[in-house]
Design an enzyme around this catalytic site. Structure first.
Site, PDB file in Angstrom:
ATOM      1  N   ALA A 183       0.851  -1.196   0.000  1.00  0.00           N
ATOM      2  CA  ALA A 183       0.000   0.000   0.000  1.00  0.00           C
ATOM      3  C   ALA A 183       0.880   1.237   0.000  1.00  0.00           C
ATOM      4  O   ALA A 183       2.048   1.202   0.414  1.00  0.00           O
ATOM      5  CB  ALA A 183      -0.927   0.007   1.214  1.00  0.00           C
ATOM      6  N   ASP A 184       0.308   2.316  -0.457  1.00  0.00           N
ATOM      7  CA  ASP A 184       0.993   3.613  -0.402  1.00  0.00           C
ATOM      8  C   ASP A 184      -0.058   4.689  -0.228  1.00  0.00           C
ATOM      9  O   ASP A 184      -1.163   4.584  -0.767  1.00  0.00           O
ATOM     10  CB  ASP A 184       1.816   3.865  -1.667  1.00  0.00           C
ATOM     11  CG  ASP A 184       2.766   5.039  -1.499  1.00  0.00           C
ATOM     12  OD1 ASP A 184       3.713   4.919  -0.693  1.00  0.00           O
ATOM     13  OD2 ASP A 184       2.557   6.077  -2.152  1.00  0.00           O
ATOM     14  N   THR A 185       0.292   5.711   0.538  1.00  0.00           N
ATOM     15  CA  THR A 185      -0.631   6.805   0.826  1.00  0.00           C
ATOM     16  C   THR A 185      -0.001   8.125   0.423  1.00  0.00           C
ATOM     17  O   THR A 185       1.191   8.349   0.666  1.00  0.00           O
ATOM     18  CB  THR A 185      -0.973   6.839   2.331  1.00  0.00           C
ATOM     19  OG1 THR A 185      -1.590   5.607   2.695  1.00  0.00           O
ATOM     20  CG2 THR A 185      -1.914   7.994   2.663  1.00  0.00           C
ATOM     21  N   SER A 223      -3.616   3.660  -2.058  1.00  0.00           N
ATOM     22  CA  SER A 223      -3.761   2.559  -3.006  1.00  0.00           C
ATOM     23  C   SER A 223      -3.313   1.274  -2.328  1.00  0.00           C
ATOM     24  O   SER A 223      -2.302   1.250  -1.617  1.00  0.00           O
ATOM     25  CB  SER A 223      -2.927   2.815  -4.263  1.00  0.00           C
ATOM     26  OG  SER A 223      -3.280   1.901  -5.283  1.00  0.00           O
TER      27      SER A 223
END
Length: 205
Positions: free
Chosen positions: A79-81, A116
């Site tokens: 995930a990445d924010t 995501s």
């Protein structure tokens, strides 16, 4: 091929993502990439494209690591924010000056948080990007400086975390509280179930 066990690999260093996975009872093992993923924004890259690309690159890198090390076959989650205001991507501030600039930009305004999430198992991959709106109250210069003098801004996109001291600045959110923390749990559960993983225990009544 069936899951080796009911455990997943987590391709993330974030302690908040670990906390959120534990919250829904997901057992995991950290699988940090042998090779660092390039998180620089590409020229003219849109925020949604950026966060999806970085997430996907982390996932593919972790998958290569799993195969290279001949680890048990399990689902991999990455995930990445990112925080976005005026189409500007706000990453993690490098120093107090950047932290002050970021929080000043967010003061008295509504910005977007994009997280995501991607899951891979065997030869398949699923991905979704979750969007939330976060409204900050108008902050005084003293409030901004006081907040940025703490250590809280420096390991978080946009210079703040909804679960920390900055929560006193947030007057409204629309979207996913867990997504703003770094892992939208509804979407994460949906993706993990695609691998055949059961999230809730089987009913016994």
């Amino acid at each position: 091929m069936k899951l080796a066990d009911k455990k997943i690999y987590l391709a993330s260093k974030s302690p908040r993502r670990r906390e959120l996975l534990r919250q829904i009872g997901i057992d995991f093992e950290l699988l940090l990439n042998d090779k660092e993923v390039d998180e620089q924004v590409l020229p003219n890259e849109k925020p949604a494209d950026y966060v999806a690309r970085v997430t996907r690159d982390k996932l593919l890198s972790a998958r290569q690591t799993m195969l290279y090390r001949q680890l048990p076959m399990r689902p991999i989650l990455s995930a990445d924010t990112t925080v976005v205001v005026d189409d500007l991507i706000l990453g993690k501030p490098a120093d107090i000056r950047e932290a002050v600039d970021m929080i000043t930009r967010l003061s008295g305004r509504t910005h977007q948080v994009l997280t995501s999430v991607a899951v891979a198992f065997q030869e398949q991959m699923w991905q979704i990007t979750q969007y939330s709106d976060v409204a900050f109250e108008a902050l005084t210069d003293d409030m901004i400086r006081a907040y940025c003098s703490t250590q809280e801004p420096f390991d978080k996109a946009g210079g703040y975390g909804i679960q920390g001291l900055a929560s006193i600045f947030i007057k409204d959110i629309a979207g996913s509280h867990s997504g703003i923390m770094g892992l939208p749990l509804f979407e994460t559960a949906q993706l993990l179930q695609k691998t055949g993983m059961r999230i809730l225990p089987q009913a016994t009544l």
